[in-house]
Design an enzyme around this catalytic site. Structure first.
Site, mmCIF file in Angstrom:
data_model
loop_
_atom_site.group_PDB
_atom_site.id
_atom_site.type_symbol
_atom_site.label_atom_id
_atom_site.label_comp_id
_atom_site.label_asym_id
_atom_site.label_seq_id
_atom_site.Cartn_x
_atom_site.Cartn_y
_atom_site.Cartn_z
ATOM 1 N N GLY A 186 0.836 -1.195 0.000
ATOM 2 C CA GLY A 186 0.000 0.000 0.000
ATOM 3 C C GLY A 186 0.870 1.244 0.000
ATOM 4 O O GLY A 186 0.496 2.283 0.567
ATOM 5 N N ARG A 212 0.327 5.630 -1.972
ATOM 6 C CA ARG A 212 -0.417 6.829 -1.596
ATOM 7 C C ARG A 212 -0.686 6.812 -0.098
ATOM 8 O O ARG A 212 -0.452 5.817 0.583
ATOM 9 C CB ARG A 212 -1.734 6.934 -2.372
ATOM 10 C CG ARG A 212 -2.680 5.773 -2.191
ATOM 11 C CD ARG A 212 -3.922 5.959 -3.056
ATOM 12 N NE ARG A 212 -4.808 4.810 -3.000
ATOM 13 C CZ ARG A 212 -5.965 4.733 -3.649
ATOM 14 N NH1 ARG A 212 -6.357 5.750 -4.411
ATOM 15 N NH2 ARG A 212 -6.717 3.652 -3.559
ATOM 16 N N VAL A 243 -2.109 -7.957 -2.366
ATOM 17 C CA VAL A 243 -1.794 -8.517 -1.048
ATOM 18 C C VAL A 243 -2.747 -9.632 -0.638
ATOM 19 O O VAL A 243 -2.492 -10.334 0.340
ATOM 20 C CB VAL A 243 -1.774 -7.427 0.052
ATOM 21 C CG1 VAL A 243 -0.691 -6.406 -0.216
ATOM 22 C CG2 VAL A 243 -3.140 -6.775 0.225
ATOM 23 N N ASN A 287 1.219 -2.366 5.236
ATOM 24 C CA ASN A 287 0.362 -1.185 5.394
ATOM 25 C C ASN A 287 -0.947 -1.265 4.613
ATOM 26 O O ASN A 287 -1.907 -0.578 4.958
ATOM 27 C CB ASN A 287 1.149 0.048 4.955
ATOM 28 C CG ASN A 287 0.282 1.267 4.775
ATOM 29 O OD1 ASN A 287 -0.197 1.864 5.735
ATOM 30 N ND2 ASN A 287 0.042 1.644 3.524
ATOM 31 N N SER A 302 -4.841 0.469 13.697
ATOM 32 C CA SER A 302 -5.631 1.699 13.717
ATOM 33 C C SER A 302 -6.121 1.949 15.126
ATOM 34 O O SER A 302 -6.246 1.020 15.937
ATOM 35 C CB SER A 302 -6.835 1.560 12.768
ATOM 36 O OG SER A 302 -7.788 2.575 12.997
ATOM 37 N N TYR A 311 -13.903 -3.216 9.947
ATOM 38 C CA TYR A 311 -12.596 -2.583 10.022
ATOM 39 C C TYR A 311 -11.970 -2.786 11.399
ATOM 40 O O TYR A 311 -10.802 -3.172 11.524
ATOM 41 C CB TYR A 311 -12.729 -1.097 9.711
ATOM 42 C CG TYR A 311 -11.410 -0.382 9.549
ATOM 43 C CD1 TYR A 311 -10.633 -0.585 8.414
ATOM 44 C CD2 TYR A 311 -10.950 0.498 10.516
ATOM 45 C CE1 TYR A 311 -9.415 0.066 8.248
ATOM 46 C CE2 TYR A 311 -9.739 1.161 10.362
ATOM 47 C CZ TYR A 311 -8.975 0.939 9.226
ATOM 48 O OH TYR A 311 -7.771 1.586 9.072
ATOM 49 N N ALA A 326 -12.630 -5.089 13.669
ATOM 50 C CA ALA A 326 -12.319 -6.495 13.936
ATOM 51 C C ALA A 326 -11.023 -6.910 13.256
ATOM 52 O O ALA A 326 -10.181 -7.600 13.855
ATOM 53 C CB ALA A 326 -13.470 -7.384 13.472
ATOM 54 N N LYS A 337 -8.511 -4.973 12.332
ATOM 55 C CA LYS A 337 -7.365 -4.280 12.901
ATOM 56 C C LYS A 337 -7.022 -4.818 14.295
ATOM 57 O O LYS A 337 -5.839 -4.885 14.676
ATOM 58 C CB LYS A 337 -7.625 -2.772 12.953
ATOM 59 C CG LYS A 337 -7.683 -2.124 11.566
ATOM 60 C CD LYS A 337 -6.388 -2.354 10.791
ATOM 61 C CE LYS A 337 -6.357 -1.573 9.484
ATOM 62 N NZ LYS A 337 -5.085 -1.754 8.748
#
Length: 246
Positions: A12, A15, A60, A86, A138, A151, A153, A155
């Site tokens: 990732g 950007r 990925v 990332n 995060s 998201y 869960a 992370k």
């Protein structure tokens, strides 16, 4: 030049936070392969560091694709010293409404993608007996927000995976740590930071009273792989301005 002579892969990396980390690593002297589906915003950076920076396409969610990038990098630069896992995606949605395909996309990228990246990195690094790996989590991994089940869960799983990887690989010379950013001005945090209604709700929960900059999170990513953190392993480093959550 804390990373002079070292070689890094950043998934990732074309950007947002990934690109910011790539820029900081290059500034610190590293060779950097930015691995992503598309080069996006990399042209200027690669032109600035033509002998140190490269783009390599990767998916990925495909372990063979990830392993190929790690092998290419080790062959191209003579080793693999740093990997930053990332790449991530987010699809908001309450549990009774979220599309199962969106849920699977988050699991495939945010969790499986980290596993494939760490596994492939470890296999390269074990041969040389050293390395540093950074996973990216995060602030949402440990805080509850409506609509963020998928998201959050994934992370949270990344953080526990990181601790296990650190235990397994630490005695073999490979450190594994996790970077957990808060609300940043760019990337996924931009939606919050630039939305007056959302920002009014969240600003008071940040003890520094502002969103973070990409370079502030990228500086933490340098610390986690540089010699100054040589006794740090299995740690989740929160970079969130002192984020409180009611």
């Amino acid at each position: 030049m804390r990373l002079k002579g070292r070689t890094a892969v950043i998934t990732g990396g074309s950007r947002g936070l990934g690109r910011a980390i790539a820029q900081r690593y290059l500034d610190e002297g590293a060779n950097v392969v930015c691995a992503a589906r598309s080069p996006h915003e990399l042209h200027t950076m690669i032109a600035q560091f033509p002998d140190q920076a490269e783009f390599q396409p990767v998916d990925v969610t495909d372990p063979d694709s990830v392993a190929g990038v790690m092998r290419y990098t080790a062959d191209r630069f003579g080793g693999l010293d740093i990997v930053v896992a990332n790449a991530g995606v987010n699809h908001d949605g309450k549990i009774d409404r979220i599309d199962p395909a969106a849920w699977r996309a988050m699991v495939d990228t945010n969790l499986n993608g980290v596993f494939y990246s760490v596994q492939a990195a470890a296999r390269q690094m074990l041969a040389q007996g050293s390395g540093a790996i950074v996973t990216v989590s995060s602030c949402m991994s440990s805080r509850v927000a409506i609509g963020a089940a998928g998201y959050s869960a994934t992370k949270a799983a990344v953080e526990q995976f990181t601790r296990t990887a650190a235990i397994e690989l630490g005695r073999k010379g490979i450190r594994v740590n996790c970077l957990a950013p808060g609300i940043l001005e760019e990337g996924m945090g931009r939606e919050v930071a630039t939305n007056p209604k959302l920002w009014a709700a969240y600003q008071s929960r940040i003890s520094l009273g502002r969103a973070g900059r990409l370079d502030e999170a990228a500086d933490a990513a340098v610390y986690l792989v540089a010699d100054g953190s040589s006794y740090v392993n299995g740690h989740v480093l929160e970079v969130n301005g002192g984020l409180l959550w009611a």
